[in-house]
Design a protein around this motif. Structure first.
Motif, mmCIF file in Angstrom:
data_model
loop_
_atom_site.group_PDB
_atom_site.id
_atom_site.type_symbol
_atom_site.label_atom_id
_atom_site.label_comp_id
_atom_site.label_asym_id
_atom_site.label_seq_id
_atom_site.Cartn_x
_atom_site.Cartn_y
_atom_site.Cartn_z
ATOM 1 N N THR A 192 0.835 -1.199 0.000
ATOM 2 C CA THR A 192 0.000 0.000 0.000
ATOM 3 C C THR A 192 0.875 1.257 0.000
ATOM 4 O OG1 THR A 192 -1.669 -1.226 1.251
ATOM 5 C CG2 THR A 192 -1.865 1.166 1.259
ATOM 6 N N ASP A 193 0.396 2.314 -0.644
ATOM 7 C CA ASP A 193 1.112 3.587 -0.660
ATOM 8 C C ASP A 193 1.304 4.115 0.767
ATOM 9 O OD1 ASP A 193 1.173 3.554 -3.417
ATOM 10 O OD2 ASP A 193 -0.479 4.970 -3.649
ATOM 11 N N ALA A 194 2.472 4.676 1.009
ATOM 12 C CA ALA A 194 2.796 5.231 2.329
ATOM 13 C C ALA A 194 2.142 6.596 2.516
ATOM 14 C CB ALA A 194 4.305 5.359 2.473
ATOM 15 N N ARG A 195 1.656 6.828 3.716
ATOM 16 C CA ARG A 195 1.092 8.128 4.103
ATOM 17 C C ARG A 195 1.768 8.682 5.352
ATOM 18 N NH1 ARG A 195 -3.897 10.011 2.868
ATOM 19 N NH2 ARG A 195 -4.417 10.119 5.066
ATOM 20 N N TRP A 196 2.621 7.876 5.990
ATOM 21 C CA TRP A 196 3.270 8.255 7.247
ATOM 22 C C TRP A 196 4.750 7.888 7.221
ATOM 23 C CZ3 TRP A 196 0.186 11.097 10.098
ATOM 24 C CH2 TRP A 196 -1.194 10.946 9.929
ATOM 25 N N GLN A 197 5.537 8.644 7.990
ATOM 26 C CA GLN A 197 6.938 8.332 8.239
ATOM 27 C C GLN A 197 7.063 7.941 9.707
ATOM 28 O OE1 GLN A 197 9.915 11.171 6.299
ATOM 29 N NE2 GLN A 197 8.240 12.506 6.924
ATOM 30 N N VAL A 198 7.633 6.802 9.967
ATOM 31 C CA VAL A 198 7.924 6.386 11.337
ATOM 32 C C VAL A 198 9.429 6.596 11.495
ATOM 33 C CG1 VAL A 198 7.819 4.509 13.011
ATOM 34 C CG2 VAL A 198 6.047 4.699 11.234
ATOM 35 N N ILE A 199 9.794 7.598 12.284
ATOM 36 C CA ILE A 199 11.180 8.027 12.420
ATOM 37 C C ILE A 199 11.709 7.500 13.743
ATOM 38 C CG2 ILE A 199 12.705 10.033 12.495
ATOM 39 C CD1 ILE A 199 10.286 11.534 11.070
ATOM 40 N N TRP A 200 12.854 6.805 13.693
ATOM 41 C CA TRP A 200 13.338 6.132 14.891
ATOM 42 C C TRP A 200 14.851 5.986 14.853
ATOM 43 C CZ3 TRP A 200 15.694 1.234 14.654
ATOM 44 C CH2 TRP A 200 15.673 0.625 13.397
ATOM 45 N N ARG A 201 15.387 5.547 15.986
ATOM 46 C CA ARG A 201 16.798 5.162 16.067
ATOM 47 C C ARG A 201 16.969 4.169 17.205
ATOM 48 N NH1 ARG A 201 20.094 7.426 19.946
ATOM 49 N NH2 ARG A 201 19.031 8.917 21.267
ATOM 50 N N ASN A 202 18.000 3.361 17.102
ATOM 51 C CA ASN A 202 18.365 2.432 18.168
ATOM 52 C C ASN A 202 19.472 3.105 18.959
ATOM 53 O OD1 ASN A 202 19.516 0.460 19.768
ATOM 54 N ND2 ASN A 202 19.282 -1.160 18.250
ATOM 55 N N ARG B 263 21.530 10.388 14.250
ATOM 56 C CA ARG B 263 21.160 9.369 13.255
ATOM 57 C C ARG B 263 19.686 9.023 13.390
ATOM 58 N NH1 ARG B 263 23.176 4.415 10.776
ATOM 59 N NH2 ARG B 263 21.480 3.939 9.351
ATOM 60 N N ARG B 264 18.960 9.071 12.275
ATOM 61 C CA ARG B 264 17.546 8.703 12.295
ATOM 62 C C ARG B 264 17.273 7.756 11.139
ATOM 63 N NH1 ARG B 264 13.647 13.612 12.598
ATOM 64 N NH2 ARG B 264 13.957 13.417 10.375
ATOM 65 N N ARG C 211 10.464 -1.728 22.087
ATOM 66 C CA ARG C 211 11.905 -1.976 22.235
ATOM 67 C C ARG C 211 12.614 -0.772 22.841
ATOM 68 N NH1 ARG C 211 9.335 -4.945 19.172
ATOM 69 N NH2 ARG C 211 10.000 -7.007 18.511
ATOM 70 N N SER C 212 11.840 0.191 23.303
ATOM 71 C CA SER C 212 12.349 1.425 23.937
ATOM 72 C C SER C 212 13.194 2.273 22.998
ATOM 73 C CB SER C 212 13.131 1.099 25.216
ATOM 74 O OG SER C 212 12.314 0.448 26.150
ATOM 75 N N PHE C 213 12.896 2.199 21.699
ATOM 76 C CA PHE C 213 13.572 3.057 20.740
ATOM 77 C C PHE C 213 12.843 4.401 20.689
ATOM 78 C CE2 PHE C 213 14.935 -0.731 17.836
ATOM 79 C CZ PHE C 213 15.826 -1.156 18.806
ATOM 80 N N PRO C 214 13.580 5.504 20.632
ATOM 81 C CA PRO C 214 12.911 6.789 20.401
ATOM 82 C C PRO C 214 12.213 6.728 19.037
ATOM 83 C CG PRO C 214 15.210 7.117 21.059
ATOM 84 C CD PRO C 214 15.024 5.654 20.799
ATOM 85 N N VAL C 215 10.943 7.084 19.013
ATOM 86 C CA VAL C 215 10.162 6.978 17.775
ATOM 87 C C VAL C 215 9.180 8.137 17.693
ATOM 88 C CG1 VAL C 215 8.486 5.402 18.842
ATOM 89 C CG2 VAL C 215 8.767 5.410 16.371
#
Length: 66
Positions: A13-23, A31-32, A52-56
């Motif tokens: 499906t076409d994307a409508r959102w960005q899920v921005i995260w880092r470990n 770094r993102r 997983r306690s990642f900043p998101v």
């Protein structure tokens, strides 16, 4: 269908959102990483990373390459 599809395995499906995260254990604070998400999977992908306690964070995707 656009070239920007949801990052959920098997979803086309076409994307409508960005899920921005880092470990934080392996990525420097500046770094993102970005996963793209459709309406159906945005919560799943955000919750997967948050468990997983990642900043998101989630932002609308305007169609430009992340």
């Amino acid at each position: 269908m656009s070239e920007h599809i949801c990052s959920r395995a098997g979803c086309r499906t076409d994307a409508r959102w960005q899920v921005i995260w880092r470990n934080p254990r392996i990525h420097a604070p500046e770094r993102r990483k970005i996963w793209l998400a459709c309406d159906e999977h945005v919560d799943y992908l955000r919750d997967y990373l948050a468990a997983r306690s990642f900043p998101v964070q989630v932002e609308a995707f305007d169609g430009a390459a992340p």
